[in-house]
Design an enzyme around this catalytic site. Structure first.
Site, PDB file in Angstrom:
ATOM      1  N   GLU A  21       0.528  -1.241  -0.229  1.00 12.26           N
ATOM      2  CA  GLU A  21      -0.321   0.192   0.165  1.00 12.26           C
ATOM      3  C   GLU A  21       0.623   1.701   0.079  1.00 12.26           C
ATOM      4  O   GLU A  21       1.745   0.977   1.287  1.00 12.26           O
ATOM      5  CB  GLU A  21      -0.884   0.383   1.208  1.00 12.26           C
ATOM      6  CG  GLU A  21      -2.038   0.752   1.244  1.00 12.26           C
ATOM      7  CD  GLU A  21      -2.557   1.445  -0.233  1.00 12.26           C
ATOM      8  OE1 GLU A  21      -3.050   0.871  -0.427  1.00 12.26           O
ATOM      9  OE2 GLU A  21      -2.686   2.417  -0.377  1.00 12.26           O
TER      10      GLU A  21
ATOM     11  N   ARG B  98      -0.889   7.579   1.747  1.00  8.46           N
ATOM     12  CA  ARG B  98       0.027   9.014   2.727  1.00  8.46           C
ATOM     13  C   ARG B  98      -1.600   9.608   3.648  1.00  8.46           C
ATOM     14  O   ARG B  98      -2.302   9.151   3.076  1.00  8.46           O
ATOM     15  CB  ARG B  98       0.490   9.618   1.579  1.00  8.46           C
ATOM     16  CG  ARG B  98       1.493   9.975   0.592  1.00  8.46           C
ATOM     17  CD  ARG B  98       1.460  11.098   0.042  1.00  8.46           C
ATOM     18  NE  ARG B  98       0.334  10.966  -0.779  1.00  8.46           N
ATOM     19  CZ  ARG B  98       0.045  12.334  -0.990  1.00  8.46           C
ATOM     20  NH1 ARG B  98       1.055  12.989  -1.554  1.00  8.46           N
ATOM     21  NH2 ARG B  98      -1.017  12.279  -2.271  1.00  8.46           N
ATOM     22  N   GLU B  99      -0.911   8.824   5.128  1.00  8.42           N
ATOM     23  CA  GLU B  99      -1.804   9.764   5.579  1.00  8.42           C
ATOM     24  C   GLU B  99      -2.663  11.313   5.363  1.00  8.42           C
ATOM     25  O   GLU B  99      -1.605  11.339   5.287  1.00  8.42           O
ATOM     26  CB  GLU B  99      -2.125   8.862   7.424  1.00  8.42           C
ATOM     27  CG  GLU B  99      -1.752   7.816   7.691  1.00  8.42           C
ATOM     28  CD  GLU B  99      -0.916   7.453   9.278  1.00  8.42           C
ATOM     29  OE1 GLU B  99      -0.270   8.303   9.596  1.00  8.42           O
ATOM     30  OE2 GLU B  99      -0.315   6.346   9.279  1.00  8.42           O
TER      31      GLU B  99
ATOM     32  N   GLY C 168      13.025  20.306   6.635  1.00  2.00           N
ATOM     33  CA  GLY C 168      12.312  20.140   7.879  1.00  2.00           C
ATOM     34  C   GLY C 168      13.091  19.771   8.150  1.00  2.00           C
ATOM     35  O   GLY C 168      14.342  19.346   8.747  1.00  2.00           O
TER      36      GLY C 168
ATOM     37  N   CYS D 150       5.970   5.011   9.154  1.00  4.68           N
ATOM     38  CA  CYS D 150       6.009   3.932   7.521  1.00  4.68           C
ATOM     39  C   CYS D 150       7.943   4.732   7.687  1.00  4.68           C
ATOM     40  O   CYS D 150       8.575   3.494   7.797  1.00  4.68           O
ATOM     41  CB  CYS D 150       5.769   3.986   6.549  1.00  4.68           C
ATOM     42  SG  CYS D 150       3.811   3.859   6.445  1.00  4.68           S
TER      43      CYS D 150
ATOM     44  N   LYS E 139      10.504   3.558   9.958  1.00  6.35           N
ATOM     45  CA  LYS E 139      10.358   2.327  10.288  1.00  6.35           C
ATOM     46  C   LYS E 139      10.766   0.932   8.973  1.00  6.35           C
ATOM     47  O   LYS E 139      12.091  -0.104   9.222  1.00  6.35           O
ATOM     48  CB  LYS E 139       9.368   1.692  10.585  1.00  6.35           C
ATOM     49  CG  LYS E 139       8.201   1.686   9.901  1.00  6.35           C
ATOM     50  CD  LYS E 139       7.177   0.019  10.727  1.00  6.35           C
ATOM     51  CE  LYS E 139       5.510   0.599   9.839  1.00  6.35           C
ATOM     52  NZ  LYS E 139       6.396  -0.691   8.366  1.00  6.35           N
TER      53      LYS E 139
ATOM     54  N   LYS F 238       3.283  14.986  10.553  1.00  2.86           N
ATOM     55  CA  LYS F 238       2.299  15.637   9.311  1.00  2.86           C
ATOM     56  C   LYS F 238       0.675  16.011   9.353  1.00  2.86           C
ATOM     57  O   LYS F 238       0.468  16.054  10.222  1.00  2.86           O
ATOM     58  CB  LYS F 238       2.547  14.587   8.395  1.00  2.86           C
ATOM     59  CG  LYS F 238       1.644  14.086   8.066  1.00  2.86           C
ATOM     60  CD  LYS F 238       2.224  13.616   6.278  1.00  2.86           C
ATOM     61  CE  LYS F 238       0.441  12.852   6.463  1.00  2.86           C
ATOM     62  NZ  LYS F 238       1.017  12.215   4.696  1.00  2.86           N
TER      63      LYS F 238
ATOM     64  N   ARG G  88       3.391   9.015  15.603  1.00  4.86           N
ATOM     65  CA  ARG G  88       4.462   7.382  15.385  1.00  4.86           C
ATOM     66  C   ARG G  88       5.813   8.500  15.004  1.00  4.86           C
ATOM     67  O   ARG G  88       6.059   9.092  14.229  1.00  4.86           O
ATOM     68  CB  ARG G  88       4.697   6.484  14.218  1.00  4.86           C
ATOM     69  CG  ARG G  88       2.930   5.780  15.348  1.00  4.86           C
ATOM     70  CD  ARG G  88       2.718   4.452  14.702  1.00  4.86           C
ATOM     71  NE  ARG G  88       2.026   4.556  13.715  1.00  4.86           N
ATOM     72  CZ  ARG G  88       1.166   4.174  13.070  1.00  4.86           C
ATOM     73  NH1 ARG G  88       1.218   2.534  13.527  1.00  4.86           N
ATOM     74  NH2 ARG G  88       0.183   3.998  12.765  1.00  4.86           N
TER      75      ARG G  88
HETATM   76  N1  LIG Z   1       0.019   4.016   7.934  1.00  2.41           N
HETATM   77  C1  LIG Z   1       0.754   4.885   6.385  1.00  2.41           C
HETATM   78  O1  LIG Z   1       0.269   5.213   5.970  1.00  2.41           O
HETATM   79  C2  LIG Z   1       0.668   3.273   5.849  1.00  2.41           C
HETATM   80  C3  LIG Z   1       0.681   3.666   4.769  1.00  2.41           C
HETATM   81  C4  LIG Z   1       1.630   2.004   3.893  1.00  2.41           C
HETATM   82  C5  LIG Z   1       1.460   1.251   4.140  1.00  2.41           C
HETATM   83  N2  LIG Z   1       1.546   0.549   5.167  1.00  2.41           N
HETATM   84  C6  LIG Z   1       1.074  -0.367   6.011  1.00  2.41           C
HETATM   85  O2  LIG Z   1       0.150  -1.233   6.524  1.00  2.41           O
HETATM   86  C7  LIG Z   1       0.440  -1.895   7.783  1.00  2.41           C
HETATM   87  C8  LIG Z   1      -0.285  -1.554   8.908  1.00  2.41           C
HETATM   88  O3  LIG Z   1      -0.562  -0.303   8.886  1.00  2.41           O
HETATM   89  P1  LIG Z   1      -1.221   0.451   9.733  1.00  2.41           P
HETATM   90  O4  LIG Z   1      -0.763   2.408   9.979  1.00  2.41           O
HETATM   91  O5  LIG Z   1      -2.555   0.798  10.017  1.00  2.41           O
HETATM   92  O6  LIG Z   1      -0.828   0.240  11.845  1.00  2.41           O
HETATM   93  P2  LIG Z   1      -2.471   0.189  12.824  1.00  2.41           P
HETATM   94  O7  LIG Z   1      -1.180  -0.167  13.649  1.00  2.41           O
HETATM   95  O8  LIG Z   1      -3.299   1.763  12.507  1.00  2.41           O
HETATM   96  O9  LIG Z   1      -3.047  -0.986  12.605  1.00  2.41           O
HETATM   97  C9  LIG Z   1      -3.286  -2.605  12.225  1.00  2.41           C
HETATM   98  C10 LIG Z   1      -4.251  -2.866  13.184  1.00  2.41           C
HETATM   99  O10 LIG Z   1      -4.011  -4.123  13.096  1.00  2.41           O
HETATM  100  C11 LIG Z   1      -5.212  -4.756  14.369  1.00  2.41           C
HETATM  101  N3  LIG Z   1      -4.395  -5.980  14.533  1.00  2.41           N
HETATM  102  C12 LIG Z   1      -3.423  -7.474  14.622  1.00  2.41           C
HETATM  103  N4  LIG Z   1      -3.586  -7.571  14.494  1.00  2.41           N
HETATM  104  C13 LIG Z   1      -4.327  -8.695  14.158  1.00  2.41           C
HETATM  105  C14 LIG Z   1      -5.055  -9.764  14.129  1.00  2.41           C
HETATM  106  N5  LIG Z   1      -4.583 -10.766  14.435  1.00  2.41           N
HETATM  107  N6  LIG Z   1      -6.534 -10.092  13.743  1.00  2.41           N
HETATM  108  C15 LIG Z   1      -7.201  -8.068  13.771  1.00  2.41           C
HETATM  109  N7  LIG Z   1      -6.737  -7.285  13.574  1.00  2.41           N
HETATM  110  C16 LIG Z   1      -5.262  -6.789  14.029  1.00  2.41           C
HETATM  111  C17 LIG Z   1      -4.583  -3.872  15.408  1.00  2.41           C
HETATM  112  O11 LIG Z   1      -5.295  -3.512  16.606  1.00  2.41           O
HETATM  113  C18 LIG Z   1      -4.664  -2.438  15.109  1.00  2.41           C
HETATM  114  O12 LIG Z   1      -5.735  -1.884  14.592  1.00  2.41           O
HETATM  115  C19 LIG Z   1       1.828  -1.587   8.221  1.00  2.41           C
HETATM  116  O13 LIG Z   1       2.809  -2.712   7.592  1.00  2.41           O
HETATM  117  C20 LIG Z   1       2.866  -0.417   7.575  1.00  2.41           C
HETATM  118  O14 LIG Z   1       3.844  -0.458   7.182  1.00  2.41           O
HETATM  119  C21 LIG Z   1       0.959   2.162   6.518  1.00  2.41           C
END
Ligand SMILES: NC(=O)c1ccc[n+]([C@@H]2O[C@H](COP(=O)([O-])OP(=O)(O)OC[C@H]3O[C@@H](n4cnc5c(N)ncnc54)[C@H](O)[C@@H]3O)[C@@H](O)[C@H]2O)c1
Length: 435
Positions: free
Chosen positions: A151, A154-155, A256, A263, A266, A324, A331
């Site tokens: 994915e 962007r947030e 900045g 993201c 990590k 941002k 985070r």
């Molecule tokens: N946040 C971003 O902008 C973004 C963008 C691209 C990719 N990603 C990737 O996507 C992934 C998720 O990121 P995020 O920011 O959404 O994380 P997040 O922490 O906001 O959400 C993850 C959710 O999964 C739930 N969870 C964990 N184990 C579970 C299970 N076994 N069953 C059901 N639910 C479960 C957690 O309670 C949590 O609510 C990461 O690998 C991240 O690197 C994030």
């Protein structure tokens, strides 16, 4: 078509709501019962513009649900997306795959029909193959395919990013997995979004390479900003001057305080580890990680310098806390080491953020106080630091002069016009600009 999404965080919730908007029937399974209860009541546990409306509309249309049991969520699902967190593992920086494998194990043990397991979480190269092995071992009776669909949203602009992406990447080794994902993404294919089909490992690496490159671009312009400060050049003009070159591009050239968020920090760490373990260490990414860490831990010193070296007893307004604008995500936010450093040096910090204060409070020192708006935070302050470039701060500039006691203004995002701020009597310092 029915799909399930495991994990109702930023990525799971946004992708779930957007796939439902495409007309697919989506069940999002969230393990955290408090979050699930909120979702069932129609409340969104995160701040993301437009998400509440999209979730409500699709839930009302019966296309988006939040079942209490995993078995119900995956029942009849053709594709099951894993969208759980993959944080950096404490100590070594590897991506922690505990949640991913736990989710896969729960899914495959309860599955009662052939399906495609798709990783949307950012996972190291080789994870897809390990998931396939695990599925084969636990369920030799079932045909379970594995695909990687990283994915790139962007947030803060997650919904438009998902609905109109630059591209969709699908890594899969089987025709069935490709066919299911092709069908799912058909609405995007119809608007001519490039869909890049690759093998599993390649798709997994594309995500890390993309984030590594963007983090490197930010770090490059941050280093140029330091150089600008030493030689009397202006980094905004340097960024424009190089960014207009089509080979370079204008995006991600905003100097900045250093990158943060869920993201880049990590993913650069994980890419560093992946490349080291593969025997092809990335010296560039190693430098990006080190330079960015140093930059963020030097922020409090930079602010102290603007105060002549000492902030003890100074009242400092910190404007913006989230990593941002348009998100409450804290985070790895640069505000964390900055505020901690200022408080340690004896400053009295008054903070304001339009949406992130509740999330920030438990992460910041107890001595920090919070204001209901930016001008209240700045009232009577000896100095102000703009940390996050929320739009509502852009017009504040001269108004600050009317309420602040002192005239120190540190602009970590180059939002204010230095000439206007100096005319308003401020000792203004931006990033990579002549002061
Ligand atoms: N946040 C971003 O902008 C973004 C963008 C691209 C990719 N990603 C990737 O996507 C992934 C998720 O990121 P995020 O920011 O959404 O994380 P997040 O922490 O906001 O959400 C993850 C959710 O999964 C739930 N969870 C964990 N184990 C579970 C299970 N076994 N069953 C059901 N639910 C479960 C957690 O309670 C949590 O609510 C990461 O690998 C991240 O690197 C994030």
């Amino acid at each position: 078509m029915k799909i399930a999404i495991i994990g109702g965080g930023y990525v799971g919730l946004v992708s779930g709501a957007c796939f439902a908007e495409f007309g697919v029937s989506v069940a999002v399974y969230e393990a955290d019962s408090a979050k699930r209860a909120m979702l069932l009541e129609g409340k969104i546990p995160i701040y993301e513009p437009g998400l509440d409306r999209l979730v409500a509309d699709n839930a009302a249309a019966g296309r988006l649900g939040f079942p209490e049991r995993l078995g119900e969520a995956i029942s009849e699902a053709e594709a099951i997306f894993i969208a759980v967190g993959t944080p950096a593992r404490r100590g070594d920086g590897h991506a922690d795959l505990t949640y991913v494998f736990a989710a896969v194990e729960q899914v495959v043990t309860q599955l009662d029909h052939p399906a495609v397991i798709v990783t949307k979480s950012t996972v190291p190269v080789g994870t897809g193959q390990k998931i396939a092995e695990l599925a084969r071992r636990l369920r030799p009776d079932l045909e379970i395919d594995v695909a990687s669909n990283p994915e790139f949203l962007r947030e803060g602009s997650a919904i438009p990013d998902f609905m109109r992406p630059d591209r969709v990447v699908v890594g899969a080794d089987s025709e069935r997995a490709r066919e299911v994902l092709r069908r799912l993404y058909r609405p995007l294919y119809l608007i001519e979004t490039p869909i890049v089909f690759t093998g599993l490992e390649t798709a997994e690496l594309i995500k890390y390479a993309a984030n590594g490159f963007l983090a490197m671009k930010i770090t490059f312009i941050n280093e140029m900003a330091d150089l600008c400060e030493s030689v009397g050049a202006d980094v905004n003009d340097v960024a424009r001057g190089i960014g207009l070159d089509g080979r370079i591009g204008r995006k991600f050239l905003h100097a900045g305080p250093g990158f943060g968020g869920s993201c880049f920090p990590k993913d650069t760490l994980a890419l560093m580890r992946i490349s080291e373990e593969a025997g092809a260490p990335s010296r560039l990414i190693q430098s990006v990680v080190a330079i960015n860490d140093r930059r963020k831990s030097a922020l409090a010193g930079r602010v102290a310098e603007a105060f002549g070296g000492d902030v003890a007893g100074k009242k400092i307004a910190v404007l913006g806390l989230s990593f941002k604008p348009e998100t409450d995500d804290m985070r790895e936010a640069p505000s964390l080491p900055l505020v901690e450093g200022l408080v340690r040096a004896g400053a009295l910090v008054v903070a304001f953020d339009p949406v992130a204060m509740d999330v920030a409070r438990p992460l910041l020192p107890a001595a920090v106080t919070y204001a209901p708006d930016a001008l209240t935070a700045a009232t009577g302050a000896d100095g102000a630091v703009l940390v996050t470039e929320w739009n509502e701060f852009r017009s504040l500039g001269p108004q600050l002069a009317g309420v602040m006691r002192g005239r120190v203004l540190v602009d970590l995002r180059n939002v204010f016009d230095p000439v206007a701020m100096k005319a308003a009597g401020f000792a203004y310092s931006g990033i990579g600009r002549k002061h």
